[in-house]
Design a protein around this motif. Structure first.
Motif, PDB file in Angstrom:
ATOM      1  N   PRO A   1      19.327  18.186 -24.484  1.00  0.00           N
ATOM      2  CA  PRO A   1      20.036  17.778 -25.701  1.00  0.00           C
ATOM      3  C   PRO A   1      20.710  16.420 -25.621  1.00  0.00           C
TER       4      PRO A   1
ATOM      5  N   ALA B   1      17.800   9.895 -30.548  1.00  0.00           N
ATOM      6  CA  ALA B   1      17.913  10.024 -32.006  1.00  0.00           C
ATOM      7  C   ALA B   1      18.726   8.857 -32.560  1.00  0.00           C
TER       8      ALA B   1
ATOM      9  N   PRO C   1      14.702  15.629 -19.843  1.00  0.00           N
ATOM     10  CA  PRO C   1      14.682  16.359 -21.115  1.00  0.00           C
ATOM     11  C   PRO C   1      15.933  17.207 -21.302  1.00  0.00           C
TER      12      PRO C   1
ATOM     13  N   ARG D   1      19.637  13.706 -23.877  1.00  0.00           N
ATOM     14  CA  ARG D   1      18.577  12.713 -24.098  1.00  0.00           C
ATOM     15  C   ARG D   1      18.157  12.700 -25.565  1.00  0.00           C
ATOM     16  N   ASP D   2      18.002  13.880 -26.146  1.00  0.00           N
ATOM     17  CA  ASP D   2      17.601  13.952 -27.557  1.00  0.00           C
ATOM     18  C   ASP D   2      18.601  13.232 -28.450  1.00  0.00           C
TER      19      ASP D   2
END
Length: 212
Positions: A142, A149, A140, A144-145
């Motif tokens: 930013p 996305a 987890p 990975r985000d």
């Protein structure tokens, strides 16, 4: 007279300083683009964890401190690299397909553009997203985000064209097609025969099913 001369000289100095500042900004922007484009290539092979200020500086013949000044931390470098990779993907895959009509025609155009993107390949490690998602899927944060996305935007684009084509469940069909493309990237990297033809067959079957 002295006041006028003083003002004129002050204005001239300010203009020169602004011009110098503009040139520095332009040089910084060019350096940033060059570093990020190289970072995308490196990350497609070695993953985002393989990025380092020193290696990028050595590759481009610039100072390590200069690279670090532009990005600050490795995480910020990784995030900027993901953003740059998204731009590369947009230019190579999404934009060329925009001339095709919404629905089956554009879906096929997207798949063909993806095949060119992954099989030539534009990046030395093939698909940037396939090369990096597995390393971050259980981490987890930013990076990975940002990675996922980008993947969600791609699936949403596929689903939108499938929706235009009349698919009963466009999200499911997009998921299935994306899974095939990720598997194809691995096959291409391993030199597996017939990968492109199989992708075209699957894409054709999906398009045929929704067009019926």
């Amino acid at each position: 007279m002295s006041v006028g001369m003083s003002v004129g000289m002050s204005g001239s100095g300010t203009g020169a300083e602004e011009a110098g500042g503009d040139r520095r900004l332009l040089r910084g922007a060019r350096s940033r683009r060059a570093i990020l484009r190289r970072a995308v290539d490196v990350a497609s092979l070695d993953g985002l964890d393989g990025l380092s200020f020193g290696a990028l500086a050595a590759d481009l013949g610039i100072s390590k401190s200069g690279v670090q000044t532009l990005f600050g931390t490795k995480e910020k470098l990784q995030l900027a690299t993901v953003e740059c990779a998204g731009g590369v993907f947009e230019e190579a895959v999404v934009r060329p397909a925009r001339g095709a009509e919404h629905g089956v025609a554009r879906l096929r155009a997207l798949v063909e553009a993806w095949l060119v993107y992954a099989s030539e390949p534009l990046l030395p490690g093939g698909c940037f997203w396939a090369a990096n998602q597995a390393a971050f899927d259980s981490r987890p944060g930013p990076v990975r985000d940002a990675l996922f996305a980008g993947q969600r935007r791609w699936r949403a684009l596929l689903a939108d064209e499938l929706r235009h084509a009349g698919a009963a469940d466009p999200e499911l069909a997009a998921f299935q097609l994306d899974a095939v493309l990720l598997a194809a990237n691995t096959g291409l990297r391993c030199g597996e025969d017939g990968v492109v033809e199989r992708v075209r067959k699957v894409a054709g079957n999906v398009a045929g099913n929704v067009a019926e």
